[in-house]
Enzyme design. Sequence first.
Site: not given
Ligand code: NVA
Ligand code: CP
Length: 343
Positions: A136, A229
């Site tokens: 990411q 986030d």
């Molecule tokens: N902090 C979030 C990021 C998702 C891409 C998670 O770990 O669910």
């Molecule tokens: N940003 C990200 O990792 O998205 P996904 O959870 O859809 O892979």
Amino acid sequence: MNLRGRDFLTLKDYSEAEIIYLLDLAAKLKEKKKKGILVDYLRGKNVALIFEKTSTRTRCSFEVAAHDLGMGTTYLDPTGSQIGKKESIKDTARVLSGMFEGIEYRGFGQEIVEELARYSDVPVWNGLTNEYHPTQMLADMLTIREHFGKLKGLKLVYMGDARYNMGNSYMVACSKLGLHFTACAPEKYFPNAKLVGECENFCETSGGTITLTENVDVAVRDADVICTDVWVSMGEPDEVWAERINDLSPYKVTSEVMENAGSKAVFLHCLPSFHDLGTKIGKEIHEKYGLDDMEVTDEVFESDRSLVFQEAENRMHTIKAVMAATLGADRIVMSETMGKGRG
Ligand code: NVA
Ligand code: CP
């Protein structure tokens, strides 16, 4: 630059020059994709994609990127394999190494992907753990560089739960590449002191800085990039919602935050995002707590300053760069002049 055979587990393991090389390679691969030039130099190879948590972007990016490189993919979903339940990570690593040229892993603790990498003979790529989300970061840095034409010296502010994968990873990426990183959150959501210390060491080489503050007005002043986030990440229990909403609501990215940052500031979010009531969880939270949005308002999300879909597309180009470089297809991509591809 030779990254062949390397794992990609956290950007802490990569030098500034290596990260910039991956961004340059991703930019080149993106340009080729736009021009319809084929890059299927890894034909005959196969990669395993392990997802112990759900995904849209990361899974699609690995699949499309692998296919563009000519490779086959096998997707192992959160319930459909023996991993962790009937078979250890150590055994899984040795089994998959015999069949695949690379392994992507999305899951829980960073120590799991580290163990997978330790016992694998092929490159292992971290597709998100609780602690880090390094692919990411490449997408975000590419997006920022595309917009501002540079990375060094820019101010990036992360608002919200700064002690989890996204907050940690932004701090690592900024400190490696010489951006000024600010985590803006209640103190208990600051990244842990050990990681802050490691990143301060990276800053000595890169020229970056790290600031941790609870004060939104001070944090966002003169920011180039505002990021956030979700307040509750995958794998966390539902019970934490009430506390997170209470603690993190003052750190929501609103139009006022963007205005205070200044006219040049852009907005990034790894996605998925709770910016409206278009999701099941969004609706449940609305019914229980009366919120119409969470970490970012719909107004900011949908504004011209929001680069989130460019960022999402860049996941694919940057993941392609990671696979190409660690599987040894990068030199041919980098040496080819545009327009002379085989496609
Ligand atoms: N902090 C979030 C990021 C998702 C891409 C998670 O770990 O669910
Ligand atoms: N940003 C990200 O990792 O998205 P996904 O959870 O859809 O892979």
